[in-house]
Design an enzyme around this catalytic site. Structure first.
Site, PDB file in Angstrom:
ATOM      1  N   ASP A   8       0.882  -1.165   0.000  1.00 38.99           N
ATOM      2  CA  ASP A   8       0.000   0.000   0.000  1.00 38.99           C
ATOM      3  C   ASP A   8       0.923   1.219   0.000  1.00 38.99           C
ATOM      4  OD1 ASP A   8       0.902   0.261   2.593  1.00 38.99           O
ATOM      5  OD2 ASP A   8      -1.080   0.242   3.530  1.00 38.99           O
ATOM      6  N   CYS A  65       3.078  -3.335   3.955  1.00 41.18           N
ATOM      7  CA  CYS A  65       2.262  -2.195   4.364  1.00 41.18           C
ATOM      8  C   CYS A  65       2.960  -1.547   5.558  1.00 41.18           C
ATOM      9  CB  CYS A  65       0.808  -2.599   4.639  1.00 41.18           C
ATOM     10  SG  CYS A  65       0.503  -3.679   6.045  1.00 41.18           S
ATOM     11  N   THR A  67       2.642  -2.006   8.856  1.00 41.88           N
ATOM     12  CA  THR A  67       3.071  -3.024   9.813  1.00 41.88           C
ATOM     13  C   THR A  67       3.225  -4.409   9.195  1.00 41.88           C
ATOM     14  OG1 THR A  67       0.761  -3.487  10.304  1.00 41.88           O
ATOM     15  CG2 THR A  67       1.882  -1.873  11.735  1.00 41.88           C
ATOM     16  N   HIS A  98       8.004 -24.678   9.306  1.00 42.56           N
ATOM     17  CA  HIS A  98       6.909 -25.279  10.089  1.00 42.56           C
ATOM     18  C   HIS A  98       5.536 -25.066   9.462  1.00 42.56           C
ATOM     19  CE1 HIS A  98       9.021 -25.683  14.257  1.00 42.56           C
ATOM     20  NE2 HIS A  98       9.872 -25.857  13.271  1.00 42.56           N
ATOM     21  N   HIS A 133       5.236 -31.646  10.344  1.00 39.25           N
ATOM     22  CA  HIS A 133       4.574 -30.373  10.049  1.00 39.25           C
ATOM     23  C   HIS A 133       3.476 -30.521   8.998  1.00 39.25           C
ATOM     24  CE1 HIS A 133       7.705 -28.607  12.427  1.00 39.25           C
ATOM     25  NE2 HIS A 133       8.642 -29.030  11.598  1.00 39.25           N
TER      26      HIS A 133
HETATM   27  C1  RB5 Z   1      -1.971   2.539   6.550  1.00 39.33           C
HETATM   28  O1  RB5 Z   1      -2.001   3.707   7.274  1.00 39.33           O
HETATM   29  C2  RB5 Z   1      -1.784   1.346   7.498  1.00 39.33           C
HETATM   30  O2  RB5 Z   1      -2.956   1.136   8.233  1.00 39.33           O
HETATM   31  C3  RB5 Z   1      -1.419   0.113   6.722  1.00 39.33           C
HETATM   32  O3  RB5 Z   1      -0.277   0.354   5.977  1.00 39.33           O
HETATM   33  C4  RB5 Z   1      -1.128  -1.148   7.518  1.00 39.33           C
HETATM   34  O4  RB5 Z   1      -0.162  -0.910   8.505  1.00 39.33           O
HETATM   35  C5  RB5 Z   1      -2.267  -1.908   7.993  1.00 39.33           C
HETATM   36  O5  RB5 Z   1      -2.140  -2.960   8.629  1.00 39.33           O
END
Ligand code: RB5
Length: 145
Positions: A8, A65, A67, A98, A133
Site C-alpha cells: 500500500d 504495508c 506493519t 513449520h 509439520h
Molecule cells: C496505513 O495507514 C496502514 O494502516 C497500513 O499500511 C497497515 O499498517 C495496515 O495494517
C-alpha cells in the site's frame, strides 16, 4: 522462482526497493503495484498477490504495508494462502519450515530495508520441513472447507 509483490502507500518505498532486490537475486518479479505512494487500501493489493499465489501465477508472495498486519489478515482470506507477518529473520525461516507459508507480509514503517532483505533471504531459502509439520498444515487448510 516467481514472486508476486505489492504494497500500500505505507509500504510503497520498500516495495520498490525489495522488487529490485529480488530481481538482483534472479527471481522473476510480478509487481502488482501500486505505482506511486498515493493513498490506497491494502486489501485491494493483498488480494492481487494472494490470487497470484493461489492460482499458481507466482510461487510465493510478498506484501508490504505499514506493519504487515493488515496485509496478512487480508491475504489469509484467500483460499490456499498461508500468509505470515514477519519482523525478524529467524521467524521467516520458521514460517517456511513449520507452516509452509506461501506469502510473507512485511513492515515498511517499522523494519528497515536492510533487515527486510535478510528476512526475505531466509524466507526464500528455507524449504518446508514436511514430516510432522505436514499433517498440521493439512489441518490448517481443512479449516477452509
Ligand atoms: C496505513 O495507514 C496502514 O494502516 C497500513 O499500511 C497497515 O499498517 C495496515 O495494517
Amino acid at each position: 522462482m516467481r514472486i508476486s509483490i505489492a504494497s500500500d502507500h505505507a509500504g510503497f518505498e520498500q516495495k520498490q526497493q525489495l522488487a529490485e532486490y529480488l530481481e538482483s537475486k534472479g527471481c522473476g518479479v510480478l509487481d502488482r503495484g501500486p505505482d506511486s505512494d498515493a493513498r490506497v487500501d491494502y486489501p485491494d493489493f493483498a488480494a492481487l498477490v494472494a490470487n497470484d499465489v493461489a492460482d499458481g501465477s507466482a510461487d510465493l508472495g510478498v506484501l508490504v504495508c505499514g506493519t504487515g498486519i493488515g496485509m496478512a489478515i487480508a491475504a489469509n482470506k484467500v483460499h490456499g494462502i498461508r500468509a505470515a507477518n514477519i519482523v525478524r529473520e529467524d521467524f521467516a525461516a520458521l514460517a517456511r519450515e513449520h507452516n509452509d507459508a506461501n506469502v510473507i507480509t512485511l513492515s515498511g514503517r517499522f523494519v528497515t530495508f536492510e533487515e527486510n532483505c535478510k528476512i526475505l533471504d531466509a524466507f526464500l531459502s528455507t524449504p518446508f520441513g514436511d514430516g510432522r509439520h505436514a499433517d498440521r498444515v493439512d489441518k490448517i487448510m481443512a479449516l477452509e472447507a
